[in-house]
Design an enzyme around this catalytic site. Structure first.
Site, PDB file in Angstrom:
ATOM      1  N   HIS A 253       0.853  -1.185   0.000  1.00 49.94           N
ATOM      2  CA  HIS A 253       0.000   0.000   0.000  1.00 49.94           C
ATOM      3  C   HIS A 253       0.893   1.241   0.000  1.00 49.94           C
ATOM      4  O   HIS A 253       2.032   1.213   0.474  1.00 49.94           O
ATOM      5  CB  HIS A 253      -0.878   0.025   1.248  1.00 49.94           C
ATOM      6  CG  HIS A 253      -1.994  -0.963   1.231  1.00 49.94           C
ATOM      7  ND1 HIS A 253      -3.215  -0.699   1.803  1.00 49.94           N
ATOM      8  CD2 HIS A 253      -2.085  -2.219   0.725  1.00 49.94           C
ATOM      9  CE1 HIS A 253      -4.004  -1.739   1.650  1.00 49.94           C
ATOM     10  NE2 HIS A 253      -3.335  -2.691   0.996  1.00 49.94           N
TER      11      HIS A 253
ATOM     12  N   GLU B 178       0.828   3.939   1.846  1.00 55.32           N
ATOM     13  CA  GLU B 178       1.258   4.388   3.176  1.00 55.32           C
ATOM     14  C   GLU B 178       2.379   3.517   3.735  1.00 55.32           C
ATOM     15  O   GLU B 178       3.337   4.024   4.324  1.00 55.32           O
ATOM     16  CB  GLU B 178       0.080   4.371   4.164  1.00 55.32           C
ATOM     17  CG  GLU B 178      -1.072   5.265   3.773  1.00 55.32           C
ATOM     18  CD  GLU B 178      -2.174   4.558   3.001  1.00 55.32           C
ATOM     19  OE1 GLU B 178      -3.343   4.883   3.229  1.00 55.32           O
ATOM     20  OE2 GLU B 178      -1.870   3.675   2.162  1.00 55.32           O
TER      21      GLU B 178
ATOM     22  N   CYS C 198      -6.739   2.368   5.114  1.00 51.84           N
ATOM     23  CA  CYS C 198      -7.419   1.144   5.525  1.00 51.84           C
ATOM     24  C   CYS C 198      -6.980   0.790   6.954  1.00 51.84           C
ATOM     25  O   CYS C 198      -6.143   1.475   7.547  1.00 51.84           O
ATOM     26  CB  CYS C 198      -7.066   0.005   4.568  1.00 51.84           C
ATOM     27  SG  CYS C 198      -5.344  -0.567   4.720  1.00 51.84           S
TER      28      CYS C 198
ATOM     29  N   CYS D  34      -3.087   0.195   7.223  1.00 49.66           N
ATOM     30  CA  CYS D  34      -2.297   1.422   7.135  1.00 49.66           C
ATOM     31  C   CYS D  34      -2.534   2.329   8.336  1.00 49.66           C
ATOM     32  O   CYS D  34      -1.596   2.931   8.861  1.00 49.66           O
ATOM     33  CB  CYS D  34      -2.586   2.132   5.826  1.00 49.66           C
ATOM     34  SG  CYS D  34      -2.024   1.161   4.392  1.00 49.66           S
TER      35      CYS D  34
END
Length: 174
Positions: free
Chosen positions: A57, A59, A87, A90
């Site tokens: 991801h 992040e 999410c 993260c």
């Protein structure tokens, strides 16, 4: 006439540049930058499908790079800018990294964990809470996601039609 942009807008534009890299790969276009003392120290964009990695991801990638820059897992004094609400994974990583502030472009009503579905960033049960600013360049952040999903649906329809007709689509990008 000069356009005056806020510091938050400046760095969100950088996060959008990262999101465009994900878009070019056919990934959901999410981008992130981490700023420390006025300098970007971590950048990331979504690469889950490209890397075949759940953890890829925006992040998480930016946190990893910022931690390397800082020489520590604690990112105190940093601000994380992300185009889409984090999410649960993260958001948890943001809390674990002790990042004090997150600036978000648009909300994620289906999976967001900074206020939409949950608010992991502001749970008093944890030993760290995060200041959150929402809606910075929201229209631009939302538009790139909408464009991606419109193109994805069109591509999926074209693939189904091609499969039905026995033809092959050469272009698999969104």
């Amino acid at each position: 006439m000069a356009v005056i942009q806020s510091v938050q807008e400046k760095y969100m534009r950088e996060a959008l540049r990262q999101a465009k890299k994900a878009f070019a790969l056919g990934e959901v276009p999410i981008g992130c930058v981490i700023v420390y003392e006025g300098k970007i120290i971590g950048r990331g964009y979504n690469r889950r499908n490209t890397d075949k990695n759940t953890l890829a991801h925006a992040e998480i990638t930016a946190i990893r790079k910022a931690s390397r820059y800082m020489g520590d897992w604690r990112l105190e004094g940093c601000t994380l800018y992300v185009t889409l609400e984090p999410c649960q994974m993260c958001a948890g990583a943001i809390v674990q990294a002790r990042i004090p502030e997150v600036v978000m472009g648009c909300m994620n009503p289906k999976a967001g964990c900074a206020g939409s579905v949950l608010n992991i960033l502001d749970m008093p049960e944890f030993n760290h809470q995060v200041k959150v600013t929402k809606g910075v360049l929201e229209d631009a952040c939302s538009a790139i996601l909408k464009d991606f999903f419109v193109r994805l649906r069109e591509r999926n329809r074209a693939e189904k039609e091609a499969e039905k007709n026995g033809t092959i689509l050469l272009d698999k990008t969104v």
